[in-house]
Design a protein around this motif. Structure first.
Motif, short mmCIF file in Angstrom:
data_model
loop_
_atom_site.label_atom_id
_atom_site.label_comp_id
_atom_site.label_asym_id
_atom_site.label_seq_id
_atom_site.Cartn_x
_atom_site.Cartn_y
_atom_site.Cartn_z
N TYR A 136 2.38 1.31 -3.77
CA TYR A 136 1.49 1.37 -4.93
C TYR A 136 0.11 1.99 -4.64
O TYR A 136 -0.70 2.12 -5.55
CB TYR A 136 1.29 -0.04 -5.49
N GLY A 137 -0.17 2.33 -3.38
CA GLY A 137 -1.49 2.86 -3.04
C GLY A 137 -2.44 1.73 -2.65
O GLY A 137 -2.12 0.54 -2.80
N THR A 138 -3.62 2.11 -2.17
CA THR A 138 -4.55 1.12 -1.63
C THR A 138 -5.03 0.12 -2.68
O THR A 138 -4.96 -1.10 -2.47
CB THR A 138 -5.78 1.82 -1.02
N TYR A 165 -4.05 -0.58 -6.08
CA TYR A 165 -3.04 -1.39 -6.75
C TYR A 165 -2.23 -2.22 -5.77
O TYR A 165 -1.86 -3.36 -6.06
CB TYR A 165 -2.12 -0.49 -7.59
N ALA A 203 -0.78 2.95 2.55
CA ALA A 203 -0.99 4.15 1.75
C ALA A 203 -1.02 5.40 2.62
O ALA A 203 -0.54 6.47 2.23
CB ALA A 203 -2.27 4.03 0.94
N ASN A 204 -1.58 5.28 3.80
CA ASN A 204 -1.68 6.42 4.71
C ASN A 204 -0.37 6.74 5.42
O ASN A 204 -0.21 7.83 5.95
CB ASN A 204 -2.79 6.18 5.73
N GLU A 254 1.00 9.27 3.12
CA GLU A 254 0.26 10.53 3.20
C GLU A 254 0.31 11.14 4.60
O GLU A 254 -0.26 12.20 4.85
CB GLU A 254 -1.20 10.29 2.79
N GLY A 309 0.82 -1.21 0.00
CA GLY A 309 0.00 0.00 0.00
C GLY A 309 0.85 1.25 0.00
O GLY A 309 0.52 2.25 -0.66
N TYR A 310 1.96 1.21 0.71
CA TYR A 310 2.87 2.36 0.78
C TYR A 310 3.48 2.65 -0.59
O TYR A 310 3.64 3.81 -0.98
CB TYR A 310 3.96 2.07 1.80
N TYR A 323 -4.34 -0.11 2.78
CA TYR A 323 -4.85 1.22 3.14
C TYR A 323 -3.98 1.85 4.23
O TYR A 323 -3.68 3.05 4.19
CB TYR A 323 -6.30 1.10 3.61
#
Length: 233
Positions: free
Chosen positions: A84-86, A88, A189-190, A193, A81-82, A186
Motif C-alpha cells: 500500500y505504500g508508506t 497507507y 515501499a522501497n 521501487e 508498505g510493499y 517505508y
C-alpha cells in the motif's frame, strides 16, 4: 456431593477454548503459512486477490499476528508498505496492530494471570512487572513499545494484568509504535521501487537498533528514568 452445573465452570471452559484457539491459530498461520509471511511479494498477491476487501484481510492478519505474538510482525508491517505504500501501509498496519494489542490487553484483563502464565513464562511476566514498577507506568509502557528489540506483542498481555488503564494503554502503546511502523512500511515501499541503497541503510540501522534494544533495552529505560528523576530534583 452437590449437583454438577456446567455454568459453575463457565470461566474455565472459556479459558480452555481461548487456549485451544490460540494454539490452532498459531499452527495455521505460523507453521503452514510462514513462507508467505517471509515473502511480501506472495503476500501481496494473496491480499490483492480479495479485491476491495483486501485491506480488511490485511488488518485481520495484523490483529492475528499481535494476538498470536510469536508470529513475526515486522515482516507483515514491511508487507503493508510493499502493498500500500508508506503512508497507507503505515495507517493500515497501525489500525490492525493497535486493535490486536487492545484485544490482547482485554483478554488478559478478563482472564488474569492464569491465562497469561499459560502463554508467557512466569519468569518473563515477573521480569516485565519489575520494569513496569520502576516509575510512571504510562511512561514506561511508552518506552517499552518505543525501543526496538523488546517483545511488544507479548507485552500487551503483560500490561493487561498490570495497573495501567485500558485508555492509557491504548494511548501510550499506539503513540510509541508509530515510528517503528513507519520505518517498516517505508522499507516495504522501497522493496517495490527497488531502492537497494536505501534498503541496505535501513536494514543496517534497524538491525543495530534491534540488537541494542535486546541487549540494553532495560538499562536504557532505567537510565532515562534516573535522568528524569535528577532533573525533577
Amino acid at each position: 456431593m452437590g449437583k454438577f452445573d456446567i455454568r459453575d465452570y463457565k470461566s474455565e471452559i472459556v479459558l480452555g477454548i481461548l487456549l485451544l484457539l490460540f494454539a490452532w491459530i498459531g499452527y495455521e498461520y505460523y507453521y503452514q503459512y510462514r513462507y508467505l509471511v517471509k515473502n511480501p511479494r506472495e503476500l501481496k498477491e494473496i491480499i490483492m486477490s480479495y479485491g476491495k476487501y483486501g485491506i480488511l484481510v490485511f488488518i485481520l492478519m495484523q490483529i492475528i499476528q499481535v494476538i498470536v505474538f510469536f508470529i513475526p510482525g515486522e515482516i507483515v508491517q514491511i508487507a503493508g508498505g510493499y502493498i500500500y505504500g508508506t503512508i497507507y501501509g503505515s495507517l493500515i498496519s497501525l489500525v490492525g496492530i493497535c486493535l490486536g494489542g487492545l484485544i490482547s490487553y482485554s483478554i488478559a484483563r478478563v482472564y488474569g494471570k492464569p491465562f497469561v502464565y499459560k502463554i508467557i513464562s512466569k519468569k518473563q511476566v515477573k521480569h516485565f512487572h519489575k520494569i513496569l514498577s520502576l516509575g510512571s507506568i504510562n511512561y514506561i509502557v511508552f518506552l517499552l513499545y518505543l525501543i526496538p528489540g523488546i517483545p511488544k506483542d507479548a507485552l500487551g498481555y503483560i500490561c493487561g494484568i498490570s495497573s495501567i488503564s485500558f485508555k492509557n494503554f491504548a494511548l501510550y502503546s499506539t503513540l510509541a509504535r508509530i515510528p517503528g511502523i513507519i520505518v517498516s512500511a517505508y522499507f516495504g515501499a522501497n522493496i517495490g521501487e527497488r531502492n537497494t541503497t536505501i534498503l541496505i541503510l535501513i536494514a543496517i540501522s534497524m538491525s543495530a537498533l534491534f540488537i541494542i534494544g535486546v541487549l540494553k533495552g532495560e538499562k536504557i529505560i532505567k537510565d532515562i528514568l534516573k535522568k528524569d528523576e535528577n532533573q525533577i530534583i
